[in-house]
Design an enzyme around this catalytic site. Structure first.
Site, PDB file in Angstrom:
ATOM      1  N   ASP A   1       0.891  -1.447   0.015  1.00 26.33           N
ATOM      2  CA  ASP A   1      -0.037   0.126  -0.075  1.00 26.33           C
ATOM      3  C   ASP A   1       0.725   1.330  -0.092  1.00 26.33           C
ATOM      4  OD1 ASP A   1       0.558  -0.644   2.736  1.00 26.33           O
ATOM      5  OD2 ASP A   1      -0.909   0.922   3.396  1.00 26.33           O
TER       6      ASP A   1
ATOM      7  N   GLU B   1       0.041  -0.802   6.006  1.00 17.45           N
ATOM      8  CA  GLU B   1       1.030   0.052   6.690  1.00 17.45           C
ATOM      9  C   GLU B   1       0.868   1.217   6.890  1.00 17.45           C
ATOM     10  OE1 GLU B   1       4.992   1.460   7.820  1.00 17.45           O
ATOM     11  OE2 GLU B   1       3.895   1.770   6.145  1.00 17.45           O
ATOM     12  N   GLU B   2       0.467   1.923   5.669  1.00 15.55           N
ATOM     13  CA  GLU B   2       0.478   3.206   5.628  1.00 15.55           C
ATOM     14  C   GLU B   2      -1.225   3.799   6.184  1.00 15.55           C
ATOM     15  OE1 GLU B   2       2.679   4.907   5.001  1.00 15.55           O
ATOM     16  OE2 GLU B   2       3.937   4.186   3.296  1.00 15.55           O
TER      17      GLU B   2
ATOM     18  N   GLU C   1      11.904  -1.415   4.580  1.00 17.79           N
ATOM     19  CA  GLU C   1      11.609   0.309   4.700  1.00 17.79           C
ATOM     20  C   GLU C   1      12.832   1.123   3.924  1.00 17.79           C
ATOM     21  OE1 GLU C   1       8.974   1.987   5.262  1.00 17.79           O
ATOM     22  OE2 GLU C   1       7.664   0.472   5.981  1.00 17.79           O
TER      23      GLU C   1
END
Length: 381
Positions: free
Chosen positions: A74, A139-140, A168
């Site tokens: 995402d 995650e976002e 990341e």
């Protein structure tokens, strides 16, 4: 099957997977992994009050140790498309630079790891252990229907992770600058001090909450929480807003509200900080309300096998000495740390979440080589 990290990054970028939408990104990833021999399991989760989210767990092999790569497909919204040099979901290349939302955070890293795995498995189909992918679509977003629930599913189904590398974007300037071996915790607080509204000419008939709020904030802000540690910078409290909602100059307001965030190291705990905040407010006195929520605990994966794998691979490929850091915001590593040693290493983070987010083709090549070295060293012997 050989995977080209550049083309695969483009394929992922062309799926407009703005949280919580998947837009086909996990289909692209699953197809590639199944082509490499991975067993893939889709893990859609839902919860009242949160968006439904699709996730993917994939594993090659069934023996221990299980080396896991974790990440997310995402991405954050693009903002105004007019500010982009090209369609943010076109994945266009100009002068050796690949542009698109998610290029650095973190579709490029996912593509690099898949490419590294495809290269590694060409000559190592019989590995002593397993390789897995833990990929979320949340995650976002609020992060309630993603990694947390996936990890619970793993436990319930006998899937154990032994080491985890999160992709990341950790490098501030160039590939090889920095890896994350921990993260600071984060505590968000809303403090509302309650008074009594009244006319400024008759203060004895009112109760102004602002002086008490200011005094509380002064005590909280001026206190030194700690001096930091070998691996962590000092914990810090930052006031982000103060509001009374008062548009009149002759009215004492009924309430005054402040919001602040504490980023804390592993010398502090969420509960300890909450107790301290309440004690400070009690010492000033009066009526107040507190809303406090931690979005992550401080954690550290002490330098060891995982950080050595990353450091050695970076040195072999780039000649750089990687800094082992705990700086920056939170990531899903905060959930994984309860299950196995976890560290983070990915692309350069200069353009993440920005207009014209991008990655150089050279960096994609370097990261693929580094991931390939990590896999080779991990499964050596």
């Amino acid at each position: 099957m050989k995977i080209d990290p550049v083309k695969f990054t483009q394929d992922l970028i062309r799926c407009p997977s703005v949280t919580p939408l998947d837009a086909g990104a996990l289909d692209v990833l699953q197809s590639a992994l199944e082509g490499l021999g991975f067993v893939c399991t889709r893990l859609p989760f839902s919860e009242e009050g949160a968006d439904d989210v699709d996730n993917l767990y994939a594993r090659f092999g069934d023996a221990a140790p299980n080396f896991c790569f974790a990440g997310h497909t995402d991405v954050v919204p693009v903002g105004s498309k007019d500010g982009w040099r090209s369609d943010p979901f076109a994945g266009e290349i100009t002068d050796g630079i690949l542009y698109g939302r998610g290029a650095s955070d973190m579709k490029g890293a996912i593509a690099a790891f898949v490419a590294a795995v495809s290269d590694f498995l060409e000559g190592h189909r019989e590995i002593k252990g397993s390789i897995s992918f833990l990929i979320t679509g949340d995650e976002e977003g609020p992060a309630v229907n993603g990694t947390i629930k996936m990890l619970k599913w793993l436990e319930e189904n006998g899937e154990k992770l032994d080491y985890c590398l999160v992709g990341e974007p950790t490098n501030p300037g160039k590939i090889g600058d920095m890896a994350k071996i921990g993260r600071r915790g984060s505590l968000n607080t809303t403090l509302t001090v309650v008074g009594t509204q009244g006319h400024v000419a008759y203060p004895h008939l009112a109760d102004n909450p602002i002086p008490r709020l200011v005094k509380m904030l002064d005590i909280l802000q001026s206190h030194t929480l700690d001096e930091g540690t070998e691996h962590f910078q000092p914990s810090n409290l930052e006031v982000v807003t103060i509001d009374v909602g008062n548009t009149a100059s002759n009215v004492i307001p009924a309430e005054a509200v402040a919001k602040f965030n504490i980023r804390f190291n592993n010398l502090q705990t969420d509960q300890g900080l909450q107790d301290w905040i309440r004690a400070v407010c009690d010492s000033v006195g009066g009526t107040y309300r507190l809303e406090m929520k931690a979005s992550g605990d401080a954690f550290l994966t002490p330098p060891g096998r995982l950080s050595i794998l990353i450091s050695d691979a970076v040195r072999k490929v780039t000649g750089e000495t990687v800094e082992l850091s705990t700086t920056g915001g939170t990531s899903d590593a905060r959930f994984i740390k309860n299950h196995c040693p976890v560290s983070e290493f990915g692309l350069v983070n200069k353009t993440m979440h920005k207009v014209d987010e991008c990655v150089s083709l050279h960096d994609l090549e370097l990261l693929t080589k580094i991931y390939r070295e990590i896999l080779g060293d991990f499964f050596k012997g």
